[in-house]
Design an enzyme around this catalytic site. Structure first.
Site, PDB file in Angstrom:
ATOM      1  N   TYR A 143       0.858  -1.186   0.000  1.00 39.46           N
ATOM      2  CA  TYR A 143       0.000   0.000   0.000  1.00 39.46           C
ATOM      3  C   TYR A 143       0.888   1.227   0.000  1.00 39.46           C
ATOM      4  CZ  TYR A 143      -3.358   3.520   1.715  1.00 39.46           C
ATOM      5  OH  TYR A 143      -4.130   4.649   1.866  1.00 39.46           O
ATOM      6  N   ASP A 238       9.399   2.806  -0.671  1.00 39.92           N
ATOM      7  CA  ASP A 238       8.381   3.482   0.138  1.00 39.92           C
ATOM      8  C   ASP A 238       8.675   3.143   1.598  1.00 39.92           C
ATOM      9  OD1 ASP A 238       4.721   3.594   0.207  1.00 39.92           O
ATOM     10  OD2 ASP A 238       6.266   4.406   1.546  1.00 39.92           O
ATOM     11  N   LYS A 266       5.000   9.512   8.713  1.00 35.33           N
ATOM     12  CA  LYS A 266       4.915   8.966  10.079  1.00 35.33           C
ATOM     13  C   LYS A 266       6.021   9.463  11.016  1.00 35.33           C
ATOM     14  CE  LYS A 266       2.537   5.013   8.060  1.00 35.33           C
ATOM     15  NZ  LYS A 266       1.140   5.023   8.521  1.00 35.33           N
TER      16      LYS A 266
END
Ligand code: KE4
Length: 423
Positions: A143, A238, A266
């Site tokens: 994702y 990623d 994050k």
């Protein structure tokens, strides 16, 4: 007891789609009422009904030092006294960019954005702008946020163009996204050969954490590196989850594979909305206003978010023992869960690396999306609610990760293990 959460959820569903501002929070895949959290401290979160939980969501990764770290809070409060946002350049943005560029070897230049989604969307655009090519290869089960080109599922076979995986995404947005199989270099090689000279980039979670936790097999990441180099495509890691989590230099440092571009999120915001993308200078200088690849953002590099993230990064950099402690905590927690479940002959598999882990309810070894999907999600839901009712808040979905922080104590881990023993 969750009366106040239930009442809030009833109100929320009337004015927010699904009652939440991000789907996973709604407990959709495991049922029940989402707990509305009032505050968090260290490794614990407290809901509006006064229930306390050991927290393994960790805001999905940002709070690696634990919630409400005093140094981060103080830095944020102090910065807020100077104002929240100016829409002009600030010193803290330069400090953040210099700090990362000086410490992550593959990052020569970096751009701040406001989410991991925005970081990925922008990195893909930079890759296409730099290579002049259209196609992107991603992996089933990985994702990368909700930009249109990433909301795709493999066509009839890995060789065919992607088809939209969400309403509202047009075929035009996904036709250039091709989907390969995680840990299967041949599936990538086939797509590269069938699209010779057309692949701008391969984007990968260097450790999968959105199909549950799935580790790269020996040679997989280096194989991607070699295939990209051979075919003139860029390799994008990623690292929105793995960045600054699997070590200060993330997965690229841990596995010794150098991407051309990296996306972050994050941890670099410490809980404030921050994403970033960066990499080789010749690529990043394609990005406006230096180059022809347009990208912008009102709150990009927001000074409050920057000071939160930079404070956390500095603590991580200056205290490398934090990572050694996270490794030990992860081995203790996930290793012990593996042993307990084996003794109970439970139909489970535990994948873990460092502070990331996941209990799959399947007897198959989980090495890609197809094997992850053999998990019994009903069994996971029952396990989740048992743990929640006993004061442990896991990810409310099988295909997520557990996150340990520097704030998790041996008492937290022992309590969690005791619950697993008694389950
Ligand atoms: P955001 O746009 O949510 O900041 O980041 C998107 C993203 C990009 N890349 C990776 C590897 C990610 O894991 C994410 C977002 N992670 C999910 C957790 N699986 C965020 C939680 C949520 O969607 O609420």
């Amino acid at each position: 007891m969750a009366a106040k959460s239930e009442a809030l959820f009833e109100r929320a569903v009337k004015c927010i789609p699904g009652g939440v501002n991000s789907p996973v929070r709604a407990f959709g895949s495991i049922g029940g009422t989402p707990r509305f959290i009032k505050k968090a401290k260290g490794s614990h979160i407290f809901d509006v009904d006064g229930n306390e939980y050991i927290d393994y969501i960790d805001s999905w990764g940002p709070c690696i030092l634990g919630h409400d770290h005093p140094a981060i809070r103080e830095a944020v409060v102090k910065a807020a006294e100077n104002g929240l946002s100016f829409g002009c350049a600030t010193e803290i943005e330069v400090e953040m960019a210099e700090f990362i560029c000086e410490r992550i070897p593959s990052i020569e230049m970096i751009r701040m954005v406001n989410s991991g989604t925005e970081a990925v969307m922008s990195a893909l655009r930079a890759a296409r702008g730099y290579t002049g090519r259209d196609k992107i290869i991603k992996f089933a089960g990985c994702y990368h946020g909700h930009s249109d080109a990433m909301l795709v599922s493999a066509g009839s076979g890995v060789m065919t163009s992607g088809v939209p995986d969400s309403a509202g995404v047009t075929k035009g947005c996904t036709q250039d996204t091709l989907t390969a199989v995680y840990n299967d270099l041949d599936s990538v090689r086939q797509i590269m050969e069938a699209n010779e000279g057309q692949v701008a980039a391969v984007i990968v979670e260097p450790v999968g954490a959105n199909m549950g936790v799935v580790l790269p097999e020996e040679g997989f990441l280096q194989g991607l590196r070699d295939l990209c180099t051979k075919n003139g495509a860029l390799l994008i890691f990623d690292e929105v989850i793995t960045g600054f989590r699997l070590g200060f230099t993330g997965a690229q440092g841990r596995f010794g594979v150098t991407p051309d571009l990296t996306t972050y999120g994050k941890i670099i915001g410490a809980g404030m909305p921050v994403g970033a993308y960066g990499g080789r200078k010749e690529i990043m200088e394609m990005v406006s206003p230096a180059g022809p690849v347009y990208q912008a953002g009102t709150l990009s590099g927001n000074p409050i978010a920057m000071v939160a993230g930079l404070t956390q990064l500095r603590i991580l950099y200056e205290n490398p023992d934090i990572y050694q402690k996270l490794e030990k905590k992860g081995e203790k927690l996930y290793g012990s869960i593996t042993e307990i479940l084996a003794e109970k002959q439970a139909p489970c598999r535990v994948n873990h690396i460092g502070s990331l882990g996941c209990v799959f309810f399947t007897t198959e070894s989980v090495t890609d999306y197809a094997s992850a999907k053999t998990s019994d999600t009903k069994a996971y839901a029952d396990y989740f609610h048992y743990m929640l009712n006993h004061g442990v808040h896991l990810a409310p979905a099988q295909f997520e990760a557990m996150f340990l922080s520097d704030a998790h104590t041996s008492e937290d881990i022992e309590k969690t293990l005791e619950l697993v023993r008694n389950y």
